[in-house]
Design a protein around this motif. Structure first.
Motif, mmCIF file in Angstrom:
data_model
loop_
_atom_site.group_PDB
_atom_site.id
_atom_site.type_symbol
_atom_site.label_atom_id
_atom_site.label_comp_id
_atom_site.label_asym_id
_atom_site.label_seq_id
_atom_site.Cartn_x
_atom_site.Cartn_y
_atom_site.Cartn_z
ATOM 1 N N VAL A 19 0.808 -1.201 -0.187
ATOM 2 C CA VAL A 19 -0.012 0.056 -0.119
ATOM 3 C C VAL A 19 0.924 1.382 0.007
ATOM 4 C CG1 VAL A 19 -1.529 1.364 1.235
ATOM 5 C CG2 VAL A 19 -1.954 -1.120 1.029
ATOM 6 N N GLY A 20 1.878 1.267 0.717
ATOM 7 C CA GLY A 20 2.821 2.288 0.842
ATOM 8 C C GLY A 20 3.575 2.525 -0.447
ATOM 9 N N LEU A 21 4.100 1.883 -1.225
ATOM 10 C CA LEU A 21 4.547 1.619 -2.524
ATOM 11 C C LEU A 21 3.408 2.388 -3.512
ATOM 12 C CD1 LEU A 21 6.733 -1.061 -2.694
ATOM 13 C CD2 LEU A 21 7.567 0.933 -2.715
ATOM 14 N N LEU A 22 1.874 1.793 -3.496
ATOM 15 C CA LEU A 22 1.062 2.181 -4.440
ATOM 16 C C LEU A 22 0.875 3.801 -4.008
ATOM 17 C CD1 LEU A 22 -1.353 -1.054 -4.270
ATOM 18 C CD2 LEU A 22 0.274 -0.106 -6.108
ATOM 19 N N LEU A 23 0.520 3.996 -2.847
ATOM 20 C CA LEU A 23 0.194 5.553 -2.612
ATOM 21 C C LEU A 23 1.313 6.316 -2.853
ATOM 22 C CD1 LEU A 23 -1.330 5.161 0.948
ATOM 23 C CD2 LEU A 23 -2.348 5.601 -1.267
ATOM 24 N N LEU A 25 3.127 5.896 -5.705
ATOM 25 C CA LEU A 25 2.861 6.107 -7.029
ATOM 26 C C LEU A 25 1.712 7.157 -7.183
ATOM 27 C CD1 LEU A 25 2.893 2.623 -8.643
ATOM 28 C CD2 LEU A 25 4.671 4.767 -8.806
ATOM 29 N N VAL A 26 0.651 7.239 -6.416
ATOM 30 C CA VAL A 26 -0.463 7.948 -6.564
ATOM 31 C C VAL A 26 -0.019 9.496 -6.179
ATOM 32 C CG1 VAL A 26 -2.768 8.746 -5.248
ATOM 33 C CG2 VAL A 26 -1.983 6.281 -5.843
ATOM 34 N N SER A 27 0.767 9.656 -5.313
ATOM 35 C CA SER A 27 1.348 10.909 -4.719
ATOM 36 C C SER A 27 2.196 11.415 -6.017
ATOM 37 C CB SER A 27 2.105 10.886 -3.567
ATOM 38 O OG SER A 27 3.266 10.247 -3.687
ATOM 39 N N ALA A 28 2.979 10.564 -6.748
ATOM 40 C CA ALA A 28 3.572 11.139 -7.929
ATOM 41 C C ALA A 28 2.843 11.512 -8.917
ATOM 42 C CB ALA A 28 4.709 9.893 -8.472
ATOM 43 N N TRP A 29 1.608 11.241 -9.291
ATOM 44 C CA TRP A 29 0.781 11.404 -10.226
ATOM 45 C C TRP A 29 0.070 12.581 -9.763
ATOM 46 C CZ3 TRP A 29 0.540 5.617 -11.196
ATOM 47 C CH2 TRP A 29 1.418 5.261 -12.246
ATOM 48 N N GLY A 31 0.251 14.570 -7.068
ATOM 49 C CA GLY A 31 0.701 15.780 -6.287
ATOM 50 C C GLY A 31 0.115 15.981 -4.957
ATOM 51 N N ASP A 32 0.327 17.020 -4.481
ATOM 52 C CA ASP A 32 -0.386 17.236 -2.963
ATOM 53 C C ASP A 32 -1.896 17.400 -2.955
ATOM 54 O OD1 ASP A 32 2.209 17.359 -1.869
ATOM 55 O OD2 ASP A 32 2.383 19.455 -2.292
ATOM 56 N N LYS A 33 -2.411 17.653 -4.146
ATOM 57 C CA LYS A 33 -4.205 17.930 -4.089
ATOM 58 C C LYS A 33 -4.396 16.209 -3.758
ATOM 59 C CE LYS A 33 -4.248 20.907 -7.959
ATOM 60 N NZ LYS A 33 -4.640 21.372 -9.288
ATOM 61 N N ALA A 34 -3.818 15.239 -3.807
ATOM 62 C CA ALA A 34 -3.973 13.934 -3.360
ATOM 63 C C ALA A 34 -3.797 13.700 -2.011
ATOM 64 C CB ALA A 34 -3.752 12.933 -4.441
ATOM 65 N N ALA A 35 -3.428 14.573 -0.988
ATOM 66 C CA ALA A 35 -2.973 14.272 0.020
ATOM 67 C C ALA A 35 -3.728 13.617 0.828
ATOM 68 C CB ALA A 35 -2.162 15.567 0.722
ATOM 69 N N ARG A 36 -5.202 14.306 0.988
ATOM 70 C CA ARG A 36 -6.237 14.014 1.928
ATOM 71 C C ARG A 36 -6.762 12.357 1.383
ATOM 72 N NH1 ARG A 36 -8.960 16.428 5.569
ATOM 73 N NH2 ARG A 36 -8.483 18.379 6.045
ATOM 74 N N THR A 37 -6.711 12.234 0.190
ATOM 75 C CA THR A 37 -7.122 10.706 -0.043
ATOM 76 C C THR A 37 -6.059 9.505 0.294
ATOM 77 O OG1 THR A 37 -8.342 11.853 -2.143
ATOM 78 C CG2 THR A 37 -7.790 9.537 -2.181
ATOM 79 N N ARG A 108 1.575 17.865 2.522
ATOM 80 C CA ARG A 108 2.410 17.195 1.454
ATOM 81 C C ARG A 108 1.751 15.522 1.438
ATOM 82 N NH1 ARG A 108 6.234 20.098 -1.063
ATOM 83 N NH2 ARG A 108 7.027 18.176 -2.047
ATOM 84 N N ALA A 109 1.730 15.148 0.285
ATOM 85 C CA ALA A 109 1.268 13.764 0.093
ATOM 86 C C ALA A 109 2.287 12.847 0.523
ATOM 87 C CB ALA A 109 0.932 13.559 -1.400
ATOM 88 N N GLU A 110 3.361 13.326 0.910
ATOM 89 C CA GLU A 110 4.414 12.252 1.230
ATOM 90 C C GLU A 110 4.354 11.991 2.637
ATOM 91 O OE1 GLU A 110 5.175 14.775 -0.493
ATOM 92 O OE2 GLU A 110 6.160 14.371 -2.472
ATOM 93 N N PHE A 111 3.399 12.937 3.320
ATOM 94 C CA PHE A 111 3.526 12.829 4.863
ATOM 95 C C PHE A 111 3.032 11.350 5.375
ATOM 96 C CE2 PHE A 111 1.395 13.260 8.965
ATOM 97 C CZ PHE A 111 2.305 13.738 9.858
ATOM 98 N N PRO A 112 1.592 11.057 4.879
ATOM 99 C CA PRO A 112 0.998 9.853 5.141
ATOM 100 C C PRO A 112 1.835 8.776 4.959
ATOM 101 C CG PRO A 112 -0.260 10.712 3.415
ATOM 102 C CD PRO A 112 0.632 11.901 3.980
ATOM 103 N N ILE A 113 2.450 8.780 3.754
ATOM 104 C CA ILE A 113 3.256 7.700 3.357
ATOM 105 C C ILE A 113 4.664 7.440 4.220
ATOM 106 C CG2 ILE A 113 4.536 6.831 1.364
ATOM 107 C CD1 ILE A 113 2.866 8.598 -0.550
ATOM 108 N N LEU A 114 5.139 8.376 4.738
ATOM 109 C CA LEU A 114 6.256 8.482 5.579
ATOM 110 C C LEU A 114 5.776 7.679 6.836
ATOM 111 C CD1 LEU A 114 8.178 11.829 5.004
ATOM 112 C CD2 LEU A 114 9.030 9.451 4.574
#
Length: 485
Positions: A19-23, A25-29, A31-37, A108-114
């Motif tokens: 899930v972390g790796l998939l998310l 990829l989602v963050s890369a495409w 961006g930060d707009k997808a952070a809440r999702t 940033r979208a990276e926060f939940p992934i970290l």
């Protein structure tokens, strides 16, 4: 045990990894707009792996049936107890983080992934039954944590916190790795059970140094004296949601890991490490209590409170008994909930523009402006101090009871005396909130999510929490029984 069975036992870690790796990829495409999702997906993932951890704890799973990868990983009840605390803390962090960061426009979208990858590393830590697995999990958690501490790149305090944490964390990792190499050199193995057996036949001076260095490296992770120096600066400088995370999840993971190493790998030579743990416990209690007295920042005060509470938990480990370790786990669960209430309450301390209020002096008269928030913060302070009838008292009680039963009465007496000293700085915060004239600084609206989390936590800390003493004690006993069966 074949590979498929081993992969089945690490399902939680596989889920977090995929899930972390998939998310990512989602963050890369997106961006930060997808952070809440991404945050919502991460919270649901943590809930799912939490459910996966429950059966091993309730069933008391242990031994070869839950050992994976030739004895390097164990999905036993003890690991599951710690994982539930880790996943809970991580999920709460992700719930409270968006509003804080969006105020500054920096979520940033990276926060939940970290946070997910940090939780993955901590899960590996608490399940580790081999020194190499331990180190891999610890470093995975640490690398994510260094970035989290410096998440606010435009904030000098955050950047400084991240740099200090990185430098001192790297030093601690080096010390730990040196201790692991010494342990391997003088016992002939990195697996905990084989180290346990080898030390049972006698301990050389080299092995003793290995134990000392390993415990020193772990002491940094739990912020025990004399390896506590990073804690106040990092707690103050890191963004408050990150501080919430640091004060709970990594603390639970490092404490569980310390118990597993001390009682598992080094259990046959308890005389060699008990004195070290006793010193760290008493020093942490005293330094934490005295260091907090002069603090003017609420986050720094809670940092010293964390050091102080680590000392009380280590008293249980110092006994070297199952009862002491069980009391330590009970204390740890109560401490995690109390810390979550404390830091979420701190997040609610804002001015009319929504800016964070951290100075204790600015909390003056809070009880007249926001009586509910003042009451919640007071409950958290009193619970951390261990004042009855709040549930925080029970954590200290079970630890001291185990210490007395083990015959360490002077140690218990010192701990009780130091806890009285430590109550002073908690009472200082109460006095400012309830008896000083209002400062006029706090005026922001409380977020409903924050309010709900604090209300749930306060129910747990209230006298109603004592209804959980039986179930919580049984879970802690089961967890310890799977470790030292």
């Amino acid at each position: 045990m074949n590979l498929l069975t081993s992969l089945g036992l690490v399902l939680s870690e596989e889920v977090l990894s995929v899930v972390g790796l998939l998310l990512l990829l989602v963050s890369a495409w997106g961006g930060d707009k997808a952070a809440r999702t991404i945050s919502l997906a991460a919270i649901l993932t943590l809930a799912a792996v939490g459910v996966l951890a429950v059966p091993a704890l309730t069933l008391g799973s242990h031994g070869a049936e839950v050992s994976a990868f030739s004895g390097q990983f164990s999905k036993d009840g003890f690991a599951s107890y710690a994982k539930l605390l880790i996943y809970l803390s991580a999920a709460v962090t992700l719930v409270v983080a968006p509003k804080f960061f969006e105020k500054a426009g920096t979520y940033r979208a990276e926060f939940p992934i970290l946070v997910l990858f940090a939780a993955l590393g901590m899960g590996i830590m608490v399940s580790a039954t081999d020194m190499l697995t331990l180190y891999i999990g610890l470093e995975m958690n640490s690398l994510a944590s260094y970035v989290l501490a410096a998440m606010l790149r435009t904030d000098e305090r955050s950047a400084e916190a991240g740099l200090k944490y990185f430098v001192l964390g790297s030093l601690a990792s080096g010390i730990l790795l040196f201790g692991i190499s010494l342990t391997y050199g003088f016992t002939g193995s990195t697996q905990f059970d084989l180290i346990h057996t080898a030390l049972g036949h006698g301990m050389s001076t080299g092995a003793l140094f290995g134990i000392v260095f390993v415990l020193a490296g772990l002491a940094f992770k739990i912020s025990a004296v004399p390896f506590h120096m990073w804690t106040p600066d990092v707690y103050e400088g890191a963004p408050t949601p990150v501080t919430t995370f640091f004060a709970t999840a990594p603390k639970a993971a490092a404490m569980a890991l310390t118990i597993r190493v001390a009682l598992g790998a080094f259990g046959t030579q308890s005389d060699a490490w008990q004195q070290i743990v006793m010193f760290a416990a008493i020093a942490s209690i005293v330094v934490g209590a005295l260091g907090a007295i002069g603090q003017g920042n609420i986050k720094r005060l809670l940092a010293y409170s964390s050091i102080n509470n680590v000392g009380f938990m280590l008293l249980g480990l110092a006994t070297g008994t199952a009862a002491g370790a069980s009391g330590m786990l009970v204390y740890l669960a109560i401490y995690v909930i109390t810390s979550l209430v404390s830091f979420v309450s701190v997040l609610m301390l804002t001015d009319a523009e929504g800016n964070q209020i951290e100075k204790i002096a600015d909390l003056a008269g809070l009880s007249r402006v926001k009586p509910g928030l003042a009451a919640a913060l007071a409950m958290a302070m009193f619970s951390l101090a261990g004042i009855p009838p709040l549930f925080g008292f029970w954590g200290k009680f079970v630890v001291f009871m185990a210490v007395v039963k083990a015959g360490f009465i002077p140690l218990a007496a010192i701990g009780i005396a130091a806890s009285v000293i430590g109550a002073f700085y908690y009472l200082k915060v109460i006095k400012v909130m309830f008896f000083d004239e209002p400062s006029g600084k706090i005026g922001g609206k409380c977020d409903p999510i924050y309010t709900a989390l604090v209300a749930i936590g306060c129910v747990f800390l209230s006298p109603l929490g004592y209804l959980l003493t039986g179930p919580l004690g049984r879970l802690a006993d089961t967890a310890i029984a799977t470790l030292i069966h």
